[in-house]
Design a protein around this motif. Sequence first.
Motif, short mmCIF file in Angstrom:
data_model
loop_
_atom_site.label_atom_id
_atom_site.label_comp_id
_atom_site.label_asym_id
_atom_site.label_seq_id
_atom_site.Cartn_x
_atom_site.Cartn_y
_atom_site.Cartn_z
N ASP A 160 3.59 -4.36 -5.39
CA ASP A 160 4.03 -5.75 -5.35
C ASP A 160 5.33 -5.87 -6.14
N SER A 161 6.36 -6.43 -5.51
CA SER A 161 7.66 -6.53 -6.17
C SER A 161 7.59 -7.37 -7.45
N ASP A 162 6.72 -8.37 -7.47
CA ASP A 162 6.58 -9.20 -8.67
C ASP A 162 6.05 -8.39 -9.85
N VAL A 163 5.15 -7.44 -9.55
CA VAL A 163 4.60 -6.59 -10.61
C VAL A 163 5.70 -5.73 -11.21
N ILE A 164 6.54 -5.16 -10.35
CA ILE A 164 7.64 -4.33 -10.84
C ILE A 164 8.60 -5.15 -11.67
N GLU A 165 9.00 -6.31 -11.16
CA GLU A 165 9.96 -7.15 -11.87
C GLU A 165 9.41 -7.66 -13.20
N ASP A 166 8.10 -7.93 -13.25
CA ASP A 166 7.50 -8.48 -14.47
C ASP A 166 7.12 -7.40 -15.48
N ASN A 167 6.66 -6.23 -15.00
CA ASN A 167 6.06 -5.24 -15.89
C ASN A 167 6.99 -4.10 -16.31
N VAL A 168 8.01 -3.81 -15.51
CA VAL A 168 8.93 -2.74 -15.90
C VAL A 168 9.77 -3.20 -17.09
N LYS A 169 9.83 -2.35 -18.10
CA LYS A 169 10.61 -2.69 -19.29
C LYS A 169 12.10 -2.52 -19.00
N LYS A 170 12.90 -3.48 -19.48
CA LYS A 170 14.31 -3.55 -19.08
C LYS A 170 15.25 -2.88 -20.08
N GLY A 171 14.96 -2.99 -21.37
CA GLY A 171 15.86 -2.45 -22.37
C GLY A 171 15.13 -1.68 -23.45
N PHE A 172 15.83 -0.71 -24.06
CA PHE A 172 15.19 0.16 -25.06
C PHE A 172 16.16 0.40 -26.21
N THR A 173 15.64 0.28 -27.42
CA THR A 173 16.45 0.57 -28.59
C THR A 173 16.38 2.04 -28.98
N GLU A 174 15.27 2.70 -28.64
CA GLU A 174 15.09 4.11 -28.96
C GLU A 174 15.00 4.92 -27.67
N THR A 175 15.86 5.92 -27.52
CA THR A 175 15.89 6.75 -26.31
C THR A 175 15.86 8.22 -26.69
#
Length: 423
Positions: free
Chosen positions: A38-53
């Motif tokens: 479901d595209s809404d699940v991806i858009e809502d649940n995928v994390k967008k930014g990270f301070t530690e990589t």
Amino acid sequence: MIIAIVVVISLISAALFLYMSRPTDIDRLQMTVLEKMDSDVIEDNVKKGFTETFEIQDYGIYGQTLSFYQGKYGQKKTDSLIGTMVVLRNVETKKELSFAIGESIDSGIQLGTLDPGLYEIYIYENYEKKRVYFEDAFDSETFSTMRNDKHVKDITLHASKEYLSDFGISYKLNYAFLEVNENIPRVKVADVVLDPGGIIYNEFSMQNEPGIITDWINEPQETSSFAVLVQKELESRGLKVLLTREADDFDSYYGSSSRVGVGYKTKAKAFISFEVYEDDELQYPYILTSNYTKGLLANEIAYAFRSQDLKMASITNNNVQNSAVVIDPGQSEEGQDRVYDVYPQLRESGGKQTFTGVLENSSANQGYKDVFGMESIVFMLANGSNEESVQYYQENKEQMAKTIADAICDYYGIGENSETASQ
């Protein structure tokens, strides 16, 4: 009344259309995990930014184990990840699975245990959770796990800034995602390759080696018949099993038409060799495994033998392994500090992870030096120079074949719904 009839007919027609147009198993083979989610699940649940990589430079698959490396595989820098944890976060369920990174190629992410879904990849370093990325973008070749209840899991590793661009998500780095897709097996993809010993062309000596033939045993004949016993047991559990030879041809372990070539062409996950040995002291079966492994598959088989009161030789050269499990003695090339497996069944079947095609005389296998590897062992059936050893084997070979098949299936979770990846 007429309007009601028309409405009913329309609803039935629509329902029939939806039913007939639903995705079949064949259709789903062509669909990615992203297409199923479901595209809404991806858009809502995928994390967008990270301070530690955390940058990963390389990866490899051995059997059904995925490993990551901070440097290019084979360099000393790869050891820097040993003792850290890889975390897979299921985007849909938000469930996290943890895998310890060891120094062996058979310890890592156990792909067969993963539920279908999309996973973000993290590494814990100094108690900090860091998002994994690669310097260069890529999509890996799809890997298929072993057949289990007439299904497989197709697994692909992705690293790209634009991997989720269709969902309005873009990144500054090539963050890594793992797609796990449940599918039906492909006919041309095998699970296990069984390799009967004897009748081998030795590329190093350039001679045909007929194998061990004594008053009590004929290695080419006995290993072939034993491999067939194991094949039947594994096939009864739904696996696709191939033999490296069915005739008296002197095949080698080098080249596309070789014994290991059979496995690479069919993308098999396990390569099991059977041999007869000669020794002044040993009497019962034992197992050889690669320098680069913990011998986990071999340990599983040895444990199964003892559980069935089947005798094995009291021999080992490493305290990590069970008794009767022996690490390949190893060899070195001049000018190199790396140790290679002596047995070509172990060295040339593991692809990238065991340095297939790297030795000077194994150039015919250079086409396999960067591919996914098969998990391999060499099972020594009996001491061909010892009459009592051969007699014990002959009296117990049916049970031995069944026990080996049982252990292989237990090790790879065949017939089980494994959800123990993090345990």
